[in-house]
Design a protein around this motif. Structure first.
Motif, mmCIF file in Angstrom:
data_model
loop_
_atom_site.group_PDB
_atom_site.id
_atom_site.type_symbol
_atom_site.label_atom_id
_atom_site.label_comp_id
_atom_site.label_asym_id
_atom_site.label_seq_id
_atom_site.Cartn_x
_atom_site.Cartn_y
_atom_site.Cartn_z
ATOM 1 N N LEU A 18 0.826 -1.211 0.000
ATOM 2 C CA LEU A 18 0.000 0.000 0.000
ATOM 3 C C LEU A 18 0.858 1.258 0.000
ATOM 4 O O LEU A 18 0.569 2.222 -0.717
ATOM 5 N N PHE A 19 1.917 1.249 0.794
ATOM 6 C CA PHE A 19 2.818 2.402 0.841
ATOM 7 C C PHE A 19 3.523 2.594 -0.501
ATOM 8 O O PHE A 19 3.645 3.722 -0.987
ATOM 9 N N ALA A 20 3.974 1.499 -1.105
ATOM 10 C CA ALA A 20 4.657 1.592 -2.400
ATOM 11 C C ALA A 20 3.720 2.124 -3.482
ATOM 12 O O ALA A 20 4.111 2.992 -4.275
ATOM 13 N N VAL A 21 2.495 1.642 -3.512
ATOM 14 C CA VAL A 21 1.526 2.117 -4.510
ATOM 15 C C VAL A 21 1.205 3.588 -4.270
ATOM 16 O O VAL A 21 1.158 4.385 -5.219
ATOM 17 N N GLY A 22 0.996 3.958 -3.010
ATOM 18 C CA GLY A 22 0.722 5.361 -2.694
ATOM 19 C C GLY A 22 1.867 6.269 -3.084
ATOM 20 O O GLY A 22 1.659 7.354 -3.638
ATOM 21 N N THR A 23 3.089 5.830 -2.809
ATOM 22 C CA THR A 23 4.257 6.616 -3.181
ATOM 23 C C THR A 23 4.359 6.754 -4.696
ATOM 24 O O THR A 23 4.642 7.834 -5.219
ATOM 25 N N PHE A 24 4.115 5.667 -5.408
ATOM 26 C CA PHE A 24 4.160 5.697 -6.871
ATOM 27 C C PHE A 24 3.133 6.688 -7.420
ATOM 28 O O PHE A 24 3.447 7.491 -8.306
ATOM 29 N N VAL A 25 1.932 6.656 -6.875
ATOM 30 C CA VAL A 25 0.879 7.565 -7.336
ATOM 31 C C VAL A 25 1.268 9.017 -7.062
ATOM 32 O O VAL A 25 1.106 9.886 -7.920
ATOM 33 N N VAL A 26 1.784 9.277 -5.868
ATOM 34 C CA VAL A 26 2.155 10.653 -5.513
ATOM 35 C C VAL A 26 3.248 11.173 -6.429
ATOM 36 O O VAL A 26 3.194 12.324 -6.890
ATOM 37 N N TRP A 27 4.258 10.371 -6.721
ATOM 38 C CA TRP A 27 5.400 10.869 -7.482
ATOM 39 C C TRP A 27 5.178 10.868 -8.987
ATOM 40 O O TRP A 27 5.900 11.560 -9.711
ATOM 41 N N THR A 28 4.194 10.124 -9.501
ATOM 42 C CA THR A 28 4.011 10.076 -10.956
ATOM 43 C C THR A 28 2.858 10.914 -11.472
ATOM 44 O O THR A 28 2.785 11.156 -12.680
ATOM 45 N N ARG A 29 1.994 11.384 -10.599
ATOM 46 C CA ARG A 29 0.860 12.164 -11.103
ATOM 47 C C ARG A 29 1.286 13.574 -11.473
ATOM 48 O O ARG A 29 2.170 14.170 -10.853
ATOM 49 N N VAL A 36 -4.841 20.720 -9.327
ATOM 50 C CA VAL A 36 -3.626 21.509 -9.112
ATOM 51 C C VAL A 36 -2.449 20.788 -9.759
ATOM 52 O O VAL A 36 -2.245 19.599 -9.545
ATOM 53 N N THR A 37 -1.677 21.508 -10.551
ATOM 54 C CA THR A 37 -0.480 20.940 -11.163
ATOM 55 C C THR A 37 0.549 20.660 -10.065
ATOM 56 O O THR A 37 0.837 21.531 -9.240
ATOM 57 N N GLN A 38 1.090 19.472 -10.075
ATOM 58 C CA GLN A 38 2.001 19.041 -9.021
ATOM 59 C C GLN A 38 3.434 19.466 -9.323
ATOM 60 O O GLN A 38 4.012 19.072 -10.329
ATOM 61 N N THR A 39 3.994 20.273 -8.431
ATOM 62 C CA THR A 39 5.402 20.656 -8.502
ATOM 63 C C THR A 39 6.178 19.698 -7.596
ATOM 64 O O THR A 39 5.569 18.977 -6.795
ATOM 65 N N PRO A 40 7.500 19.662 -7.712
ATOM 66 C CA PRO A 40 8.277 18.802 -6.809
ATOM 67 C C PRO A 40 8.016 19.098 -5.325
ATOM 68 O O PRO A 40 7.975 18.189 -4.503
ATOM 69 N N ALA A 41 7.810 20.354 -4.986
ATOM 70 C CA ALA A 41 7.537 20.710 -3.584
ATOM 71 C C ALA A 41 6.191 20.148 -3.134
ATOM 72 O O ALA A 41 6.065 19.636 -2.014
ATOM 73 N N LEU A 42 5.182 20.239 -3.980
ATOM 74 C CA LEU A 42 3.867 19.690 -3.633
ATOM 75 C C LEU A 42 3.900 18.169 -3.566
ATOM 76 O O LEU A 42 3.227 17.564 -2.724
ATOM 77 N N LYS A 43 4.678 17.551 -4.441
ATOM 78 C CA LYS A 43 4.823 16.098 -4.387
ATOM 79 C C LYS A 43 5.494 15.672 -3.088
ATOM 80 O O LYS A 43 5.098 14.688 -2.472
ATOM 81 N N LEU A 44 6.509 16.422 -2.670
ATOM 82 C CA LEU A 44 7.187 16.115 -1.413
ATOM 83 C C LEU A 44 6.233 16.281 -0.236
ATOM 84 O O LEU A 44 6.214 15.450 0.672
ATOM 85 N N LEU A 45 5.439 17.329 -0.247
ATOM 86 C CA LEU A 45 4.461 17.542 0.814
ATOM 87 C C LEU A 45 3.440 16.402 0.854
ATOM 88 O O LEU A 45 3.113 15.894 1.934
#
Length: 75
Positions: A18-29, A36-45
């Motif tokens: 679940l954590f891996a899938v969530g991380t993948f979704v956060v970093w690839t969207r 909202v367009t995702q910037t690296p800062a928003l992805k990190l948040l």
């Protein structure tokens, strides 16, 4: 292997997946659900928020591990 250890491993595998899938979704969207367009800062948040959500299950898993060790050492 005892049932409680098997359940512990299954629960850990599920949480890790679940954590891996969530991380993948956060970093690839590119755009989140609000549009909202995702910037690296928003992805990190978003990743930090996801990490905070998984700290509680991690604590439960560690307590479960300690209990398993205590029960095994008493036998």
């Amino acid at each position: 292997m005892k049932k409680r250890w098997i359940f512990w491993w299954i629960a850990n595998i599920i949480w890790i997946m679940l954590f891996a899938v969530g991380t993948f979704v956060v970093w690839t969207r590119k755009i989140d659900g609000a549009g909202v367009t995702q910037t690296p800062a928003l992805k990190l948040l978003a990743f930090i928020i996801l990490l905070m959500a998984f700290i509680f299950p991690l604590i439960i898993q560690v307590i479960w591990l300690i209990v398993n060790f205590k029960i095994n050492s008493n036998k």
